[in-house]
Design a protein around this motif. Structure first.
Motif, PDB file in Angstrom:
ATOM      1  N   ASP A 174      -4.822   7.177  11.398  1.00  7.03           N
ATOM      2  CA  ASP A 174      -4.330   5.800  11.301  1.00  7.03           C
ATOM      3  C   ASP A 174      -3.235   5.761  10.243  1.00  7.03           C
ATOM      4  O   ASP A 174      -3.449   6.200   9.108  1.00  7.03           O
ATOM      5  CB  ASP A 174      -5.476   4.856  10.915  1.00  7.03           C
ATOM      6  CG  ASP A 174      -5.073   3.402  10.974  1.00  7.03           C
ATOM      7  OD1 ASP A 174      -5.132   2.829  12.072  1.00  7.03           O
ATOM      8  OD2 ASP A 174      -4.702   2.839   9.924  1.00  7.03           O
ATOM      9  N   ILE A 175      -2.065   5.284  10.623  1.00  3.25           N
ATOM     10  CA  ILE A 175      -0.948   5.103   9.687  1.00  3.25           C
ATOM     11  C   ILE A 175      -0.662   3.611   9.675  1.00  3.25           C
ATOM     12  O   ILE A 175      -0.245   3.046  10.689  1.00  3.25           O
ATOM     13  CB  ILE A 175       0.297   5.906  10.128  1.00  3.25           C
ATOM     14  CG1 ILE A 175      -0.058   7.389  10.272  1.00  3.25           C
ATOM     15  CG2 ILE A 175       1.446   5.705   9.127  1.00  3.25           C
ATOM     16  CD1 ILE A 175       1.045   8.232  10.887  1.00  3.25           C
ATOM     17  N   ARG A 176      -0.902   2.961   8.542  1.00  2.00           N
ATOM     18  CA  ARG A 176      -0.882   1.505   8.523  1.00  2.00           C
ATOM     19  C   ARG A 176      -0.232   0.969   7.248  1.00  2.00           C
ATOM     20  O   ARG A 176      -0.332   1.565   6.177  1.00  2.00           O
ATOM     21  CB  ARG A 176      -2.319   0.987   8.610  1.00  2.00           C
ATOM     22  CG  ARG A 176      -2.459  -0.509   8.766  1.00  2.00           C
ATOM     23  CD  ARG A 176      -3.753  -0.864   9.449  1.00  2.00           C
ATOM     24  NE  ARG A 176      -3.971  -0.079  10.659  1.00  2.00           N
ATOM     25  CZ  ARG A 176      -3.450  -0.356  11.865  1.00  2.00           C
ATOM     26  NH1 ARG A 176      -2.677  -1.420  12.019  1.00  2.00           N
ATOM     27  NH2 ARG A 176      -3.701   0.408  12.903  1.00  2.00           N
ATOM     28  N   LEU A 177       0.417  -0.178   7.381  1.00  4.28           N
ATOM     29  CA  LEU A 177       0.982  -0.889   6.238  1.00  4.28           C
ATOM     30  C   LEU A 177      -0.129  -1.704   5.583  1.00  4.28           C
ATOM     31  O   LEU A 177      -0.890  -2.392   6.269  1.00  4.28           O
ATOM     32  CB  LEU A 177       2.115  -1.820   6.686  1.00  4.28           C
ATOM     33  CG  LEU A 177       2.794  -2.637   5.600  1.00  4.28           C
ATOM     34  CD1 LEU A 177       3.504  -1.721   4.605  1.00  4.28           C
ATOM     35  CD2 LEU A 177       3.785  -3.617   6.201  1.00  4.28           C
ATOM     36  N   TYR A 178      -0.251  -1.592   4.275  1.00  5.53           N
ATOM     37  CA  TYR A 178      -1.226  -2.353   3.491  1.00  5.53           C
ATOM     38  C   TYR A 178      -0.464  -3.251   2.521  1.00  5.53           C
ATOM     39  O   TYR A 178       0.656  -2.947   2.118  1.00  5.53           O
ATOM     40  CB  TYR A 178      -2.121  -1.421   2.682  1.00  5.53           C
ATOM     41  CG  TYR A 178      -3.280  -0.828   3.454  1.00  5.53           C
ATOM     42  CD1 TYR A 178      -4.590  -1.083   3.068  1.00  5.53           C
ATOM     43  CD2 TYR A 178      -3.075  -0.008   4.548  1.00  5.53           C
ATOM     44  CE1 TYR A 178      -5.663  -0.538   3.755  1.00  5.53           C
ATOM     45  CE2 TYR A 178      -4.138   0.545   5.244  1.00  5.53           C
ATOM     46  CZ  TYR A 178      -5.433   0.271   4.838  1.00  5.53           C
ATOM     47  OH  TYR A 178      -6.493   0.809   5.527  1.00  5.53           O
ATOM     48  N   TYR A 179      -1.083  -4.362   2.146  1.00  8.29           N
ATOM     49  CA  TYR A 179      -0.512  -5.264   1.144  1.00  8.29           C
ATOM     50  C   TYR A 179      -1.520  -5.443   0.018  1.00  8.29           C
ATOM     51  O   TYR A 179      -2.720  -5.217   0.195  1.00  8.29           O
ATOM     52  CB  TYR A 179      -0.152  -6.621   1.764  1.00  8.29           C
ATOM     53  CG  TYR A 179      -1.355  -7.460   2.138  1.00  8.29           C
ATOM     54  CD1 TYR A 179      -1.827  -8.452   1.282  1.00  8.29           C
ATOM     55  CD2 TYR A 179      -2.037  -7.248   3.340  1.00  8.29           C
ATOM     56  CE1 TYR A 179      -2.936  -9.214   1.612  1.00  8.29           C
ATOM     57  CE2 TYR A 179      -3.138  -8.004   3.677  1.00  8.29           C
ATOM     58  CZ  TYR A 179      -3.583  -8.985   2.815  1.00  8.29           C
ATOM     59  OH  TYR A 179      -4.687  -9.730   3.140  1.00  8.29           O
ATOM     60  N   THR A 180      -1.037  -5.836  -1.154  1.00  7.19           N
ATOM     61  CA  THR A 180      -1.912  -6.102  -2.279  1.00  7.19           C
ATOM     62  C   THR A 180      -2.282  -7.575  -2.276  1.00  7.19           C
ATOM     63  O   THR A 180      -1.408  -8.441  -2.327  1.00  7.19           O
ATOM     64  CB  THR A 180      -1.222  -5.737  -3.612  1.00  7.19           C
ATOM     65  OG1 THR A 180      -0.843  -4.354  -3.571  1.00  7.19           O
ATOM     66  CG2 THR A 180      -2.140  -5.961  -4.797  1.00  7.19           C
ATOM     67  N   ASN A 181      -3.580  -7.858  -2.184  1.00  5.58           N
ATOM     68  CA  ASN A 181      -4.079  -9.228  -2.179  1.00  5.58           C
ATOM     69  C   ASN A 181      -3.883  -9.824  -3.571  1.00  5.58           C
ATOM     70  O   ASN A 181      -4.321  -9.239  -4.563  1.00  5.58           O
ATOM     71  CB  ASN A 181      -5.557  -9.233  -1.787  1.00  5.58           C
ATOM     72  CG  ASN A 181      -6.129 -10.624  -1.734  1.00  5.58           C
ATOM     73  OD1 ASN A 181      -6.299 -11.279  -2.749  1.00  5.58           O
ATOM     74  ND2 ASN A 181      -6.413 -11.081  -0.535  1.00  5.58           N
ATOM     75  N   GLU A 182      -3.228 -10.973  -3.632  1.00  5.34           N
ATOM     76  CA  GLU A 182      -2.939 -11.593  -4.927  1.00  5.34           C
ATOM     77  C   GLU A 182      -4.198 -12.052  -5.637  1.00  5.34           C
ATOM     78  O   GLU A 182      -4.255 -12.084  -6.862  1.00  5.34           O
ATOM     79  CB  GLU A 182      -1.979 -12.765  -4.744  1.00  5.34           C
ATOM     80  CG  GLU A 182      -0.584 -12.329  -4.340  1.00  5.34           C
ATOM     81  CD  GLU A 182       0.378 -13.496  -4.230  1.00  5.34           C
ATOM     82  OE1 GLU A 182       0.073 -14.591  -4.749  1.00  5.34           O
ATOM     83  OE2 GLU A 182       1.443 -13.319  -3.617  1.00  5.34           O
ATOM     84  N   GLY A 183      -5.231 -12.414  -4.883  1.00  8.05           N
ATOM     85  CA  GLY A 183      -6.457 -12.933  -5.489  1.00  8.05           C
ATOM     86  C   GLY A 183      -7.238 -11.899  -6.260  1.00  8.05           C
ATOM     87  O   GLY A 183      -7.667 -12.141  -7.389  1.00  8.05           O
ATOM     88  N   ASP A 184      -7.443 -10.709  -5.658  1.00 12.00           N
ATOM     89  CA  ASP A 184      -8.280  -9.707  -6.313  1.00 12.00           C
ATOM     90  C   ASP A 184      -7.553  -8.395  -6.598  1.00 12.00           C
ATOM     91  O   ASP A 184      -8.127  -7.470  -7.156  1.00 12.00           O
ATOM     92  CB  ASP A 184      -9.535  -9.436  -5.489  1.00 12.00           C
ATOM     93  CG  ASP A 184      -9.242  -8.948  -4.076  1.00 12.00           C
ATOM     94  OD1 ASP A 184      -8.083  -8.552  -3.798  1.00 12.00           O
ATOM     95  OD2 ASP A 184     -10.169  -8.953  -3.251  1.00 12.00           O
ATOM     96  N   GLY A 185      -6.279  -8.294  -6.193  1.00  9.88           N
ATOM     97  CA  GLY A 185      -5.502  -7.092  -6.461  1.00  9.88           C
ATOM     98  C   GLY A 185      -5.858  -5.909  -5.579  1.00  9.88           C
ATOM     99  O   GLY A 185      -5.370  -4.806  -5.800  1.00  9.88           O
ATOM    100  N   GLU A 186      -6.724  -6.120  -4.578  1.00  8.28           N
ATOM    101  CA  GLU A 186      -7.144  -5.046  -3.680  1.00  8.28           C
ATOM    102  C   GLU A 186      -6.123  -4.831  -2.574  1.00  8.28           C
ATOM    103  O   GLU A 186      -5.477  -5.777  -2.115  1.00  8.28           O
ATOM    104  CB  GLU A 186      -8.500  -5.382  -3.043  1.00  8.28           C
ATOM    105  CG  GLU A 186      -9.641  -5.459  -4.030  1.00  8.28           C
ATOM    106  CD  GLU A 186     -10.055  -4.113  -4.562  1.00  8.28           C
ATOM    107  OE1 GLU A 186     -10.059  -3.137  -3.780  1.00  8.28           O
ATOM    108  OE2 GLU A 186     -10.361  -4.022  -5.758  1.00  8.28           O
TER     109      GLU A 186
END
Length: 81
Positions: free
Chosen positions: A42-54
């Motif tokens: 799996d090659i996927r784009l991830y983002y950083t959640n502003e609420g918890d930084g995950e």
């Protein structure tokens, strides 16, 4: 639409590549189905959640059977300048 159930999978993160300063990363993961033994990449784009930084996955990505990995790498190598 039902949420994706990953409870029957084993995941191994192979790489995390920083895409930009906005907290986006490209994550490459080996995913094995525990019932069938089928292995996918799996090659996927991830983002950083502003609420918890995950880091959280987006819908932007591709998953393919690991049996095709060699062909995918050969094709990607043609794009290298």
């Amino acid at each position: 639409r039902m949420a994706y159930d990953s409870s029957n999978e084993t995941r191994k993160e192979l790489a995390k590549i920083r895409k930009n300063d906005k907290g986006e990363h490209i994550v490459i993961t080996e995913i094995t189905n525990n019932s069938t033994g089928v292995c996918n990449i799996d090659i996927r784009l991830y983002y950083t959640n502003e609420g918890d930084g995950e880091l959280r996955p987006t819908q932007k990505g591709v998953r393919f059977n690991a049996e095709n990995l060699e062909e995918v790498i050969e094709a990607l190598n043609q794009a290298v300048i």
